[in-house]
Design an enzyme around this catalytic site. Structure first.
Site, PDB file in Angstrom:
ATOM      1  N   GLU A 122      58.155  39.671   3.207  1.00  0.00           N
ATOM      2  CA  GLU A 122      58.071  39.848   1.893  1.00  0.00           C
ATOM      3  C   GLU A 122      57.312  41.178   1.277  1.00  0.00           C
ATOM      4  OE1 GLU A 122      57.349  35.302   0.684  1.00  0.00           O
ATOM      5  OE2 GLU A 122      55.553  36.428   0.963  1.00  0.00           O
ATOM      6  N   CYS A 135      53.684  46.739  -2.568  1.00  0.00           N
ATOM      7  CA  CYS A 135      52.967  46.343  -1.413  1.00  0.00           C
ATOM      8  C   CYS A 135      53.790  46.106  -0.227  1.00  0.00           C
ATOM      9  CB  CYS A 135      52.240  45.086  -1.862  1.00  0.00           C
ATOM     10  SG  CYS A 135      51.215  44.525  -0.654  1.00  0.00           S
ATOM     11  N   CYS A 142      51.242  37.913  11.285  1.00  0.00           N
ATOM     12  CA  CYS A 142      50.191  38.457  11.520  1.00  0.00           C
ATOM     13  C   CYS A 142      49.537  38.078  12.744  1.00  0.00           C
ATOM     14  CB  CYS A 142      49.021  38.892  10.351  1.00  0.00           C
ATOM     15  SG  CYS A 142      47.853  40.097  10.722  1.00  0.00           S
ATOM     16  N   CYS A 146      42.757  36.158  10.122  1.00  0.00           N
ATOM     17  CA  CYS A 146      41.559  36.127   9.131  1.00  0.00           C
ATOM     18  C   CYS A 146      41.490  34.622   8.585  1.00  0.00           C
ATOM     19  CB  CYS A 146      41.485  37.196   8.236  1.00  0.00           C
ATOM     20  SG  CYS A 146      41.585  38.731   9.033  1.00  0.00           S
ATOM     21  N   CYS A 149      43.099  34.296   5.110  1.00  0.00           N
ATOM     22  CA  CYS A 149      44.485  34.674   4.814  1.00  0.00           C
ATOM     23  C   CYS A 149      45.447  33.734   5.245  1.00  0.00           C
ATOM     24  CB  CYS A 149      44.615  36.152   5.454  1.00  0.00           C
ATOM     25  SG  CYS A 149      46.032  36.631   5.231  1.00  0.00           S
ATOM     26  N   CYS A 388      47.227  38.889  -3.106  1.00  0.00           N
ATOM     27  CA  CYS A 388      46.496  39.353  -1.687  1.00  0.00           C
ATOM     28  C   CYS A 388      46.467  37.991  -0.862  1.00  0.00           C
ATOM     29  CB  CYS A 388      45.093  39.784  -1.891  1.00  0.00           C
ATOM     30  SG  CYS A 388      45.215  41.383  -2.632  1.00  0.00           S
TER      31      CYS A 388
HETATM   32  N1  SAH Z   1      46.254  43.404   7.636  1.00  0.00           N
HETATM   33  C1  SAH Z   1      45.556  44.245   6.639  1.00  0.00           C
HETATM   34  C2  SAH Z   1      46.550  44.416   5.370  1.00  0.00           C
HETATM   35  C3  SAH Z   1      46.918  43.199   4.837  1.00  0.00           C
HETATM   36  S1  SAH Z   1      46.162  42.176   3.971  1.00  0.00           S
HETATM   37  C4  SAH Z   1      44.301  44.157   6.359  1.00  0.00           C
HETATM   38  O1  SAH Z   1      44.121  42.945   6.649  1.00  0.00           O
HETATM   39  O2  SAH Z   1      43.558  45.001   5.883  1.00  0.00           O
HETATM   40  C5  SAH Z   1      45.509  43.096   2.460  1.00  0.00           C
HETATM   41  C6  SAH Z   1      44.381  42.800   1.685  1.00  0.00           C
HETATM   42  O3  SAH Z   1      44.144  41.298   1.177  1.00  0.00           O
HETATM   43  C7  SAH Z   1      43.120  42.550   2.963  1.00  0.00           C
HETATM   44  O4  SAH Z   1      42.012  43.194   2.447  1.00  0.00           O
HETATM   45  C8  SAH Z   1      42.953  41.080   3.140  1.00  0.00           C
HETATM   46  O5  SAH Z   1      41.856  40.999   3.732  1.00  0.00           O
HETATM   47  C9  SAH Z   1      43.129  40.801   1.726  1.00  0.00           C
HETATM   48  N2  SAH Z   1      43.359  39.197   1.668  1.00  0.00           N
HETATM   49  C10 SAH Z   1      43.729  38.337   2.746  1.00  0.00           C
HETATM   50  N3  SAH Z   1      43.943  37.236   2.270  1.00  0.00           N
HETATM   51  C11 SAH Z   1      43.239  36.936   0.999  1.00  0.00           C
HETATM   52  C12 SAH Z   1      42.998  35.901  -0.010  1.00  0.00           C
HETATM   53  N4  SAH Z   1      43.411  34.736   0.303  1.00  0.00           N
HETATM   54  N5  SAH Z   1      42.634  36.407  -1.058  1.00  0.00           N
HETATM   55  C13 SAH Z   1      42.076  37.783  -1.317  1.00  0.00           C
HETATM   56  N6  SAH Z   1      42.458  38.513  -0.606  1.00  0.00           N
HETATM   57  C14 SAH Z   1      43.163  38.382   0.655  1.00  0.00           C
HETATM   58 FE1  SF4 Z   2      46.335  39.646   9.212  1.00  0.00          FE
HETATM   59 FE2  SF4 Z   2      45.659  38.628   6.803  1.00  0.00          FE
HETATM   60 FE3  SF4 Z   2      43.819  39.462   8.541  1.00  0.00          FE
HETATM   61 FE4  SF4 Z   2      45.201  41.356   7.107  1.00  0.00          FE
HETATM   62  S1  SF4 Z   2      44.000  39.771   6.291  1.00  0.00           S
HETATM   63  S2  SF4 Z   2      44.767  41.136   9.453  1.00  0.00           S
HETATM   64  S3  SF4 Z   2      46.911  40.238   7.324  1.00  0.00           S
HETATM   65  S4  SF4 Z   2      45.216  37.895   8.866  1.00  0.00           S
END
Ligand code: SAH
Ligand code: SF4
Length: 415
Positions: A122, A135, A142, A146, A149, A388
């Site tokens: 996406e 974005c 991934c 995390c 996420c 995000c």
């Molecule tokens: N993988 C990279 C970039 C993609 S995520 C990273 O983790 O930095 C982009 C941002 O969105 C990151 O800071 C991530 O931690 C945040 N993010 C992920 N899930 C989220 C959620 N459910 N609510 C708010 N921010 C979130």
């Molecule tokens: Fe991967 Fe989501 Fe963690 Fe970014 S925040 S590294 S996209 S699992």
């Protein structure tokens, strides 16, 4: 079909192998999207042009392809009429396939895209009063899991190719009608006189914050961004590009040296205990190493600060002490930093809740009072799951086992 087999998640931290650079097509033609000038030259030579002709044609095609957004060789008016069908027989200029385009009530747009071998990913466009941010995704899914996420719960992962990455920016320009339209009678003309100007453009900024960990797909992300930054390519300044990493420490210096874009780091916690839990890569590269790599990031300065992203999770990382510790760490490492507070965007099965508005404000105030900018990011496109961490394609519905695991975790978290 290309032979880029679906990759099961290979482990918590391992980088994902990359599919081949040129995806073979059923009609035998080669897609030039994503290839750099020297590679296009090589392909033209291999197809029968002599060295000099190959170089000239590659220069011309490169300009039409990346600077003008042209996909049809017939429209390349400075290339001899007889040459155009020769090119079209052997090459194509593709775009990622659009499966679905959605519009949020707040103007945010999301596109679901599909690779030639059937993987979905996406991209999201976020218009603001003074800028428009695209974005961009770097991987399908991934590997990093995390805890907060949604993308991290995708089971299948593969790295996107340079073409699939730069193709997102090109699709956005197509959709926004933002290719320069000037008359073209030679490569020496002044592009800016052809109706192309950076003023008033919708797409002004790029963030590598879509699906995936960009530093686990370093080469492809670098090669794609080089095409984006090339003055004869998409010609976007590196100052308008930000790469976000969850903390792949060994790749951070190379990111600064070889790409040179702004860095954002998904910090999200200030203690080992909490960061180990919510950003598991912390178990491999701890906070000290990460902050030292930030202090050493090439190009970081007070004029070009590192952004620390901090997702606000209720009762997890949002206390006054956390805010004070964040300030202390930034000062201890003398980091030219700003903090971006992100209200947690919920998704079905998530085990966290977003901090209250009041808590977020208080946290922001503490950091701000210490002289560090700490704006709260407004969630955008929540109604179309474009915010995000919400990116997860429909094809990647949770498996039964994952649903059970999440339900158990939720139960445990609720006590
Ligand atoms: N993988 C990279 C970039 C993609 S995520 C990273 O983790 O930095 C982009 C941002 O969105 C990151 O800071 C991530 O931690 C945040 N993010 C992920 N899930 C989220 C959620 N459910 N609510 C708010 N921010 C979130
Ligand atoms: Fe991967 Fe989501 Fe963690 Fe970014 S925040 S590294 S996209 S699992």
């Amino acid at each position: 079909m290309a032979d880029t087999a679906l990759m099961p998640i290979p482990g918590t931290f391992d980088p994902v192998p990359t599919p081949r650079e040129v995806t073979p097509r059923a009609d035998g033609r080669v897609d030039l999207l994503g290839l750099p000038r020297p590679r296009i030259t090589e392909l033209f030579e291999a197809a029968g042009l002599d060295k000099k002709a190959a170089k000239l044609r590659a220069k011309q095609v490169f300009h039409w392809l990346y600077h003008r957004g042209v996909t049809d060789f017939e429209a390349m008016t400075d290339i001899a009429k007889t040459m155009r069908p020769w090119l079209a027989e052997r090459f194509v200029i593709g775009r990622p396939e659009i499966v679905l385009a959605q519009h949020s009530s707040d103007g945010t747009r999301k596109w679901l895209l599909r690779t030639d071998d059937g993987h979905e990913y996406e991209m999201v466009f976020i218009p603001d009063a003074d800028r428009g941010t695209l974005c961009v995704s770097s991987q399908v899914g991934c590997t990093l899991n995390c805890r907060f996420c949604h993308t991290g719960t995708m089971r299948l992962v593969r790295n996107l190719t340079p073409g699939e990455i730069v193709g997102q920016v090109m699709l956005a320009r197509d959709a926004l009608g933002e290719w320069p339209k000037g008359a073209m009678d030679g490569l020496d003309e002044d592009e800016d006189e052809g109706g192309y100007s950076s003023d008033g453009r919708l797409l002004t900024n790029i963030v590598m914050m879509g699906m995936g960990e960009p530093l686990y797909n370093f080469e492809n992300v670098r090669d794609a961004l080089k095409l984006v930054m090339d003055g004869d390519g998409l010609a976007l300044s590196k100052r308008r590009i930000t790469l976000s990493t969850s903390g792949v420490v060994p790749m951070m210096a190379r990111c600064g040296e070889e790409i040179g874009v702004n860095l954002a780091v998904s910090l999200h916690a200030v203690s080992k205990e909490v960061r180990d839990e919510i950003v598991p890569i912390n178990r491999k590269y701890g906070l000290e190493e990460l902050l030292q790599a930030c202090a050493d990031y090439p190009g970081a300065s007070n004029a070009r600060r590192i952004t620390f992203e901090y997702v606000m999770l209720k009762d997890k990382n949002d206390s006054d002490e956390d805010a004070r510790e964040l300030v202390r760490l930034i000062k201890r490492y003398k980091l030219p930093a700003k903090v971006n507070l992100i209200p947690f965007n919920p998704w079905p099965g998530a085990i966290y809740e977003c901090s209250s508005e009041e808590r977020v404000r208080r946290f922001s105030d503490i950091v701000f009072e210490a002289g560090i900018s700490a704006p709260v990011r407004t969630p955008r496109g929540r109604d179309i799951d474009a915010a995000c961490g919400q990116l997860k394609t429909a094809a990647q519905k949770l498996s039964r086992a994952e649903l059970d695991r999440l339900a158990e975790e939720k139960q445990a978290a609720l006590g």
